[in-house]
Structures are given as structure tokens and as C-alpha cells.
Design a protein around this motif. Sequence first.
Motif, PDB file in Angstrom:
ATOM      1  N   ALA A 190      27.189  47.789  50.801  1.00  0.00           N
ATOM      2  CA  ALA A 190      25.956  47.915  50.016  1.00  0.00           C
ATOM      3  C   ALA A 190      25.845  49.299  49.391  1.00  0.00           C
ATOM      4  O   ALA A 190      25.542  49.425  48.188  1.00  0.00           O
ATOM      5  CB  ALA A 190      24.747  47.641  50.920  1.00  0.00           C
ATOM      6  N   GLU A 191      26.104  50.353  50.168  1.00  0.00           N
ATOM      7  CA  GLU A 191      25.981  51.702  49.600  1.00  0.00           C
ATOM      8  C   GLU A 191      27.137  52.010  48.649  1.00  0.00           C
ATOM      9  O   GLU A 191      26.970  52.810  47.729  1.00  0.00           O
ATOM     10  CB  GLU A 191      25.883  52.743  50.703  1.00  0.00           C
ATOM     11  N   ALA A 192      28.284  51.379  48.848  1.00  0.00           N
ATOM     12  CA  ALA A 192      29.399  51.586  47.924  1.00  0.00           C
ATOM     13  C   ALA A 192      29.060  51.062  46.530  1.00  0.00           C
ATOM     14  O   ALA A 192      29.555  51.585  45.524  1.00  0.00           O
ATOM     15  CB  ALA A 192      30.654  50.901  48.452  1.00  0.00           C
ATOM     16  N   LEU A 193      28.208  50.035  46.455  1.00  0.00           N
ATOM     17  CA  LEU A 193      27.871  49.449  45.159  1.00  0.00           C
ATOM     18  C   LEU A 193      27.096  50.411  44.269  1.00  0.00           C
ATOM     19  O   LEU A 193      27.110  50.269  43.046  1.00  0.00           O
ATOM     20  CB  LEU A 193      27.066  48.155  45.359  1.00  0.00           C
ATOM     21  N   TYR A 194      26.393  51.394  44.859  1.00  0.00           N
ATOM     22  CA  TYR A 194      25.727  52.390  44.009  1.00  0.00           C
ATOM     23  C   TYR A 194      26.287  53.794  44.213  1.00  0.00           C
ATOM     24  O   TYR A 194      25.670  54.777  43.809  1.00  0.00           O
ATOM     25  CB  TYR A 194      24.209  52.371  44.176  1.00  0.00           C
ATOM     26  N   ALA A 195      27.455  53.899  44.790  1.00  0.00           N
ATOM     27  CA  ALA A 195      28.075  55.217  44.980  1.00  0.00           C
ATOM     28  C   ALA A 195      28.454  55.823  43.632  1.00  0.00           C
ATOM     29  O   ALA A 195      28.917  55.118  42.734  1.00  0.00           O
ATOM     30  CB  ALA A 195      29.312  55.099  45.853  1.00  0.00           C
ATOM     31  N   PRO A 196      28.278  57.124  43.459  1.00  0.00           N
ATOM     32  CA  PRO A 196      28.574  57.750  42.166  1.00  0.00           C
ATOM     33  C   PRO A 196      30.062  57.804  41.850  1.00  0.00           C
ATOM     34  O   PRO A 196      30.432  57.995  40.690  1.00  0.00           O
ATOM     35  CB  PRO A 196      28.002  59.166  42.342  1.00  0.00           C
ATOM     36  N   ASP A 197      30.908  57.648  42.858  1.00  0.00           N
ATOM     37  CA  ASP A 197      32.349  57.756  42.654  1.00  0.00           C
ATOM     38  C   ASP A 197      33.068  56.430  42.866  1.00  0.00           C
ATOM     39  O   ASP A 197      34.260  56.406  43.163  1.00  0.00           O
ATOM     40  CB  ASP A 197      32.943  58.819  43.580  1.00  0.00           C
ATOM     41  N   ALA A 198      32.358  55.312  42.691  1.00  0.00           N
ATOM     42  CA  ALA A 198      32.969  53.999  42.898  1.00  0.00           C
ATOM     43  C   ALA A 198      33.876  53.633  41.726  1.00  0.00           C
ATOM     44  O   ALA A 198      33.425  53.519  40.591  1.00  0.00           O
ATOM     45  CB  ALA A 198      31.888  52.940  43.082  1.00  0.00           C
ATOM     46  N   ALA A 199      35.163  53.457  42.006  1.00  0.00           N
ATOM     47  CA  ALA A 199      36.112  52.994  40.996  1.00  0.00           C
ATOM     48  C   ALA A 199      35.925  51.495  40.769  1.00  0.00           C
ATOM     49  O   ALA A 199      35.272  50.813  41.566  1.00  0.00           O
ATOM     50  CB  ALA A 199      37.538  53.304  41.452  1.00  0.00           C
ATOM     51  N   PRO A 200      36.477  50.931  39.686  1.00  0.00           N
ATOM     52  CA  PRO A 200      36.237  49.514  39.365  1.00  0.00           C
ATOM     53  C   PRO A 200      36.620  48.539  40.474  1.00  0.00           C
ATOM     54  O   PRO A 200      36.041  47.452  40.576  1.00  0.00           O
ATOM     55  CB  PRO A 200      37.100  49.296  38.122  1.00  0.00           C
ATOM     56  N   LEU A 201      37.579  48.909  41.307  1.00  0.00           N
ATOM     57  CA  LEU A 201      37.991  48.012  42.386  1.00  0.00           C
ATOM     58  C   LEU A 201      36.930  47.902  43.480  1.00  0.00           C
ATOM     59  O   LEU A 201      36.835  46.881  44.164  1.00  0.00           O
ATOM     60  CB  LEU A 201      39.310  48.528  42.991  1.00  0.00           C
ATOM     61  N   VAL A 202      36.103  48.923  43.633  1.00  0.00           N
ATOM     62  CA  VAL A 202      35.149  48.967  44.740  1.00  0.00           C
ATOM     63  C   VAL A 202      34.117  47.839  44.677  1.00  0.00           C
ATOM     64  O   VAL A 202      33.888  47.153  45.686  1.00  0.00           O
ATOM     65  CB  VAL A 202      34.476  50.348  44.821  1.00  0.00           C
ATOM     66  N   PRO A 203      33.443  47.600  43.539  1.00  0.00           N
ATOM     67  CA  PRO A 203      32.469  46.500  43.521  1.00  0.00           C
ATOM     68  C   PRO A 203      33.088  45.142  43.833  1.00  0.00           C
ATOM     69  O   PRO A 203      32.427  44.289  44.452  1.00  0.00           O
ATOM     70  CB  PRO A 203      31.911  46.536  42.088  1.00  0.00           C
ATOM     71  N   LEU A 204      34.327  44.940  43.432  1.00  0.00           N
ATOM     72  CA  LEU A 204      34.996  43.673  43.736  1.00  0.00           C
ATOM     73  C   LEU A 204      35.202  43.525  45.240  1.00  0.00           C
ATOM     74  O   LEU A 204      34.907  42.477  45.821  1.00  0.00           O
ATOM     75  CB  LEU A 204      36.347  43.602  43.014  1.00  0.00           C
ATOM     76  N   MET A 205      35.692  44.581  45.879  1.00  0.00           N
ATOM     77  CA  MET A 205      35.883  44.542  47.326  1.00  0.00           C
ATOM     78  C   MET A 205      34.550  44.445  48.053  1.00  0.00           C
ATOM     79  O   MET A 205      34.424  43.723  49.048  1.00  0.00           O
ATOM     80  CB  MET A 205      36.641  45.783  47.785  1.00  0.00           C
ATOM     81  N   ALA A 206      33.558  45.175  47.569  1.00  0.00           N
ATOM     82  CA  ALA A 206      32.262  45.181  48.230  1.00  0.00           C
ATOM     83  C   ALA A 206      31.627  43.793  48.215  1.00  0.00           C
ATOM     84  O   ALA A 206      31.136  43.305  49.246  1.00  0.00           O
ATOM     85  CB  ALA A 206      31.341  46.202  47.562  1.00  0.00           C
ATOM     86  N   GLN A 207      31.626  43.147  47.060  1.00  0.00           N
ATOM     87  CA  GLN A 207      31.005  41.831  46.978  1.00  0.00           C
ATOM     88  C   GLN A 207      31.769  40.786  47.789  1.00  0.00           C
ATOM     89  O   GLN A 207      31.164  39.936  48.453  1.00  0.00           O
ATOM     90  CB  GLN A 207      30.892  41.408  45.514  1.00  0.00           C
TER      91      GLN A 207
END
Length: 365
Positions: A190-207
Motif C-alpha cells: 500500500a505505501e509503495a503505491l504512493y512512494a516517491p521513488d516507485a519505478a513502473p514495476l512497483v505498482p504492478l507488483m504491489a497490486q
Amino acid sequence: MNIPGTPPVAPVAPLGFTWETLPVRVVFRAGAAVTATPGEAARLGLRRLLVVCGSRGEATARAVADALGDRCAGLHAGARTHVPVPVVDRAVEVLRAAGADGCVAVGGGSATGLGKALALRTGLPLIAVPSTYSGSEMTPVWGLTEHGAKRTGRDPAVQPRSVVYDPELTRSLPVPLSVTSGMNALAHAAEALYAPDAAPLVPLMAQEGVRAMAGALPRVAAAPGDPAARADALYGAWLCGTCLGGTTMGLHHKLCHVLGGTFGLPHAETHTVLLPYVLAHNAPAAPGALAALGRALSADDAPRALQDLAGRLGAPRSLAQLGLDKADLTVAAERATSQAYANPREVTAAGVLGVLTAAWEGAAV
């Protein structure tokens, strides 16, 4: 160029990002704790490994130690929650007396935390064999508690060289701890989804991690020994932990560190109680992240969905239930705002106190 008869495709390439692949090898399969750990030690060229664990996981750690055979230099069951510095001091003495050239941490976040502290102190490599869903094994983040305060940092030296995921190890994890440990993992995504340094792969992994974990936890609660449910939960934990390792966490994790390090609140349970309140607080400043989280949960209101999920599964619902005194809320808010850190919404003492008060009361989000 669009193909006739198909809707136009909007470009999705980001303007720019930085992504660093962490040097970790992951082995994921049933029975891997015993069958794969010796091979991982051999691959790393390690000949004398100290196995560390907490008291609750000593039987499992003993099985791993026995599988290592001559490569095992001893077993130390001294891990404690929040990684107190005196506990680390003692473990360093044991490791050096054993002449170990590496460490295997078997168990949950406390065991992994102790293994990381040993790696930080000695520079020796670490193998992690997690038995909960904490996700710490996928990060270069370390934490130590001393004089009533928990401090954290990042260092590549503490990143486990190998992580051995064995769903069989989690089948005996009590349901209440399974639920709160799983909610802990959801907090990372959840916090990775609004992290300022999240690369494009992060939202995919997070969801994907949220979908897997949120779908698995009710099945784990209904049938704790179900191997498929346990595997799905551990798969979700791996993804959520990877998000934790690749991004900067915000207010939620800061509050959990303060409440754990200063007031001794249990780590996973604190994550479980606080997460809906922090997400509701941050929602106006991170609508895209909350929408993505909602899609992963199949819910219009992600904070409410997480609070309802925890409640249905019997998890604690308030900080008061965890033993925090109301008089401690002001102190906690002050400590959580004493240093600047990334968060989508401005962090203020008044705002944080409001979050903590609602969480202490167990109010609906």
C-alpha cells in the motif's frame, strides 16, 4: 500507429525512473527449507553457518540446521522482536565463538532482523528462510532498538544473498499471527503505491501482491493447513516485500517503528490496526494510489475494505487493545514528526495525533 477497428492505445512510458535490482536469489517451493537451503549455502561457498531463530521457531530452525549437516556451526535461538541491541551483541559473540562464515535466519521478522544485524556488524553473508509474511527478507533495510527508540537504515550488506520460501513452514503459523503478518505485508504494498521513488514495476507488483494476499487470508483462516492458500499468501508476501525493498516507506511505517520501538507494541498487530487510518489520512493527497489499491481489493473504499477484512478475520481493531495508553499518543505523535520523511500528505503533529487517536479508539474509517 493504431490498427483499424481497435481503440487507440495511450502511451504508458514514464518520463523517467531509477530501478536497481537487488542481488538476491529466491527459491520458492514446498519443502525448500530443508531441501534447498544446503544447496544455497554451497552455492555461496559457505562452510560454517550459524542458524538463528526465535524461541517459537526453534523446532523449525533445528530441522534446517540438521539439513545443513557439517555446514552448521550451531543454532542460536535468541532473536527478539524489534531487535534490541543487547540481543545483537550476544549473537555476535556466539557467531564469532562458532567461527561462522555466514548466517541462516529461520523464522519471522525478528529472526530476519537479527540475521541482518549480524550481517551489518560482521559483513558476513545471510540466507533467509522466512516462516511468516513479514517481507523483511526482500529488503536491504535494517532496524535496531536501543534506549526506547528504534532506528532503521539501508545497507546492501544486510540484504540476504538467498531467500528460501517454503509454504510448508507457514502451515503451522497460528491463524491470528497469519492474519496480522499478512496485513503487515499489505502495508508494504500500500505505501509503495504512493512512494516517491516507485519505478513502473512497483505498482504492478504491489497490486498483484495485494490481490494474492487479500484473497489468501480468508482461505488461510478457514483452513490453516490448506497448502494452496498458504502458497498464495507466501507468494503475496514475496511481492509485497519486494515493493518494500524497492521504495521509500511513509507515515505508516514510521508510526509502526515509533510504537514498536518506544512502547513495545507488537509489530504485525500494530501494522494491522494502523493501516486503514493512515491510508484514509493520506487518501486526499494520493488518489491514484488509493484507486489502484481499491482495484486490487475489488473495493471502492480501500481503507474501509482493509479494516473490514481485518475485522472479519478476528484481528485487533484498536491501539488500546494492544495495550497503548491514551496518554502516550501525544508522545508518539511528537516522535513520529521529529524528522522529515517522504509521505504524500504533509506530516504534522496535529494530523498524526488525529490518526493515532482514531486508531486508539478503533473508530470506523
